[in-house]
Design an enzyme around this catalytic site. Structure first.
Site, mmCIF file in Angstrom:
data_model
loop_
_atom_site.group_PDB
_atom_site.id
_atom_site.type_symbol
_atom_site.label_atom_id
_atom_site.label_comp_id
_atom_site.label_asym_id
_atom_site.label_seq_id
_atom_site.Cartn_x
_atom_site.Cartn_y
_atom_site.Cartn_z
ATOM 1 N N ASP A 80 0.755 -1.179 0.074
ATOM 2 C CA ASP A 80 0.103 0.075 0.030
ATOM 3 C C ASP A 80 0.911 1.419 0.030
ATOM 4 O OD1 ASP A 80 -2.375 1.519 0.311
ATOM 5 O OD2 ASP A 80 -2.320 1.447 2.440
ATOM 6 N N GLY A 108 -6.585 8.814 7.939
ATOM 7 C CA GLY A 108 -6.494 8.989 9.249
ATOM 8 C C GLY A 108 -8.179 9.227 9.733
ATOM 9 N N GLY A 129 -9.055 5.957 2.899
ATOM 10 C CA GLY A 129 -9.170 7.143 3.802
ATOM 11 C C GLY A 129 -10.739 7.316 3.870
ATOM 12 N N ASN A 137 -10.047 0.976 1.053
ATOM 13 C CA ASN A 137 -8.850 0.672 2.148
ATOM 14 C C ASN A 137 -9.343 0.915 3.475
ATOM 15 O OD1 ASN A 137 -7.398 0.554 -0.240
ATOM 16 N ND2 ASN A 137 -5.524 1.143 0.745
#
Length: 285
Positions: free
Chosen positions: A80, A178, A208, A229
């Protein structure tokens, strides 16, 4: 069974669902994700970021490959956010079956040049490649906020895919790496996703997605995202549960401390699998 990312995502693209790409940073997490994906008969991608590779060690990839070979579900092992051509060579040598080269912070021409070089090399040895166009803010595994988002331009996406030959493309439509700060409400540009999907036949990738409402993620799957992801959400569940276990000062054995943390992570992962409409889809392979 172990597969390339291209073969895995082709089925998702054809049948309009998304495959979770779970970021792992230790072997216990990895085993738990295999277990829940097998329980739900869902295809899976084990994604490992360069920082996670340095923590795990490239030698661990051989063990993950063995676990994938023995699994009842289709699995790809994905590097990744690779930051250089040299990292991609390491990924090829280590046994990854899919790689991502992320030059999205660089000028378009440089992004194209490096990505094409990776594609040419990876395709020669049968690996698939994900590129990225547009940016989704800070690439920091412990970032609390994502920074500025630069949305993917549809016409540039078409040119990028033609010039590089990537097998899948990560696009920026309003997610951020995040966990979002409390005062920022995430919002996906579904209209932009639809425009890009109408122009590109290849699988599209969403990075994200932590903190985005389930309704938005479901829409993204409906309108053409085939890989999503998942990192912060499962790690937060895993380590928050582990912190609670460690409040008992008498505990010292990992096989006592980690099972509750794995169970908490599996609960989150199961929700993502259902949300992405991946449950039961292993039967399609």
């Amino acid at each position: 069974m172990l597969m390339t990312g291209k073969d895995l995502l082709a089925v998702a693209n054809e049948h309009n669902f998304a495959i979770p790409a779970f970021n792992v940073s230790d072997y216990a997490m990895m085993n738990g994700l295999f277990e829940i994906s097998e329980e739900k008969n869902a295809p899976m991608i084990i994604a490992i970021h360069p920082d996670e590779v340095s923590h795990l060690g490239v030698e661990a990839i051989l063990a993950i490959r063995e676990r994938a070979h023995k699994s009842s579900i289709p699995v790809a092992i994905h590097w990744d956010h690779g930051g250089s051509y040299e990292q991609m060579l390491t990924a090829i040598q280590a046994g990854f079956t899919s790689v991502m080269i992320d030059m999205s912070m660089r000028p378009f021409d440089e992004n194209v040049a490096v990505t094409k070089r990776v594609v040419d090399t990876a395709h020669d040895v049968g690996l698939s490649v994900e590129g990225e166009l547009g940016t989704i803010g800070k690439l920091d595994e412990e970032a609390e906020e994502g920074g500025e988002i630069i949305y993917t331009v549809p016409s540039e996406a078409v040119d990028f895919v033609k010039q590089t030959g990537v097998d899948s493309l990560a696009i920026a439509i309003g997610t951020s790496h995040g966990l979002y700060p409390a005062d920022l409400e995430p919002k996906l540009r579904i209209d932009l996703l639809q425009e890009i999907k109408a122009l590109l036949p290849i699988p599209l990738v969403l990075h994200g997605g932590s903190n985005n409402p389930d309704s938005e993620i479901a829409e993204a799957v409906k309108y053409g995202v085939n890989k999503i992801n998942i990192s912060s959400d499962i790690k937060a569940a895993y380590h928050d549960a582990m912190r609670k276990e460690l409040e008992n000062k008498g505990l010292r054995e990992p096989n006592t401390i980690q099972p509750p943390a794995i169970a908490a992570m599996k609960k989150v992962a199961a929700h993502k699998i259902d949300l992405f409409e991946a449950a039961g889809k292993a039967e399609l392979y």
